[in-house]
Scaffold this active site. Structure first.
Site, PDB file in Angstrom:
ATOM      1  NE  ARG A  77      51.154  38.342  42.004  1.00 39.96           N
ATOM      2  CZ  ARG A  77      51.180  37.711  40.789  1.00 39.96           C
ATOM      3  NH1 ARG A  77      51.161  38.398  39.727  1.00 39.96           N
ATOM      4  NH2 ARG A  77      50.870  36.256  40.543  1.00 39.96           N
TER       5      ARG A  77
ATOM      6  CB  SER B 220      51.412  33.354  46.954  1.00 38.73           C
ATOM      7  OG  SER B 220      50.797  32.008  46.081  1.00 38.73           O
TER       8      SER B 220
ATOM      9  CD  GLU C 135      51.821  37.962  45.869  1.00 34.71           C
ATOM     10  OE1 GLU C 135      50.750  37.682  45.533  1.00 34.71           O
ATOM     11  OE2 GLU C 135      52.856  37.270  45.197  1.00 34.71           O
TER      12      GLU C 135
END
Length: 304
Positions: A178, A228, A298
């Site tokens: 990420r 998420s 995230e």
């Protein structure tokens, strides 16, 4: 920033049609909540984007590039800067043999369908990711054991100050979990070239259908969210930690830890960004206290 000066320069040099003042970020993010951006600029061409970046750099104005808004939360106080939302001119997919050339605003789901149509395999994992191609490159988006870095041949970019166009390979972008070097450089993705492989169309279709069924069964796809919410901590799964801490279904205002998948924070209706952030902090503190694991979001959180 001096909003009036910047607004005047942008309007004089780019035209007023692509500039919106006090733009609600609830309309431009998948969380469907959050404050306003002082200015929203929607470049329709590469030249628009370059010129906009040049003006914002010269005026030393805080700014951020937005794709599909599926991985961002704007605090309720808003963003006192300029959001550049990549426009429709960057929405295209072209095939060249085993490669797909995609514009930055093209949805990953659209690119995955183009891959299926061309019987090209390698992108099945991305068929249900709700982001745009530019955001996917920026974040090295991934799901179901796949990551964009596995198929990205190169990305075409504009420098943060709008002065030049250049390309970088996946290796040069240093694509990690990420994260890419674009987080530090601020350079802007305008196009991506994906290197795929010839495959069996029915096998590709079947894999996409299988992943869609898994996603629909296990993820709260009917509620606004940013996917998420937390990065996967090394050696753990965020959702399991949150569930094991007894937080499944916990709510603050309209924000809730999803009862379907504890790794998701959802907007059940009327959630403010503050609700979501307060719930995030409770989750982080509880998991740290119970398991000694620090969860990191995230989702990108910006604004006042």
């Amino acid at each position: 920033m001096n909003r009036e000066i910047i607004k005047k320069r942008l309007m004089d040099e780019l035209g007023q049609k692509i500039i919106e003042e006090n733009a609600s970020m609830a309309d431009h993010t998948s969380f469907k909540t959050g404050g306003n951006a002082a200015l929203l600029l929607t470049p329709q061409t590469i030249e628009d984007l370059k010129k906009g970046l040049q003006i914002l750099t010269e005026e030393n104005c805080p700014h951020m590039v937005l794709g599909n808004g599926s991985n961002i939360l704007v605090r309720d106080g808003g963003y006192e800067g300029v959001i550049l939302k990549i426009g429709d001119a960057f929405d295209f997919v072209k095939q060249e043999e085993d490669c797909l050339i995609c514009g930055a605003s093209t949805l990953l789901s659209v690119v995955a369908k183009a891959a299926l149509k061309a019987s090209l395999t390698g992108l099945e994992f991305a068929s249900g990711i709700p982001g745009s191609m530019g955001g996917a490159v920026f974040m090295n988006a991934g799901a179901y054991d796949g990551e964009l870095k596995q198929v990205l041949k190169e990305a075409r970019l504009i420098s943060k100050d709008g002065s030049r166009e250049f390309s970088m390979t996946a290796a040069e972008l240093v694509m990690g979990y990420r994260h890419t070097r674009l987080h530090e450089t601020g350079d802007v993705v305008i196009e991506a070239v994906l290197q795929l492989e010839k495959g069996d169309k029915e096998a590709i279709r079947s894999r996409m259908a299988e992943l869609a069924a898994r996603r629909n069964e296990k993820q709260p796809v009917t509620f606004p969210s940013a996917g998420s919410f937390f990065k996967r901590p090394e050696g753990y799964f965020a959702g399991k930690l949150i569930q094991d801490a007894g937080l499944k279904g916990l709510s603050v205002g309209g924000a809730q830890v999803s009862e379907l998948h504890s790794g998701f924070i959802i907007n059940t209706g009327g959630a403010t960004a503050t609700d979501i952030l307060q719930l995030m902090e409770i989750v982080r503190a509880t998991v740290l206290d119970r398991f000694g694991v620090k969860l990191e979001p995230e989702v990108r959180i910006i604004g006042e």
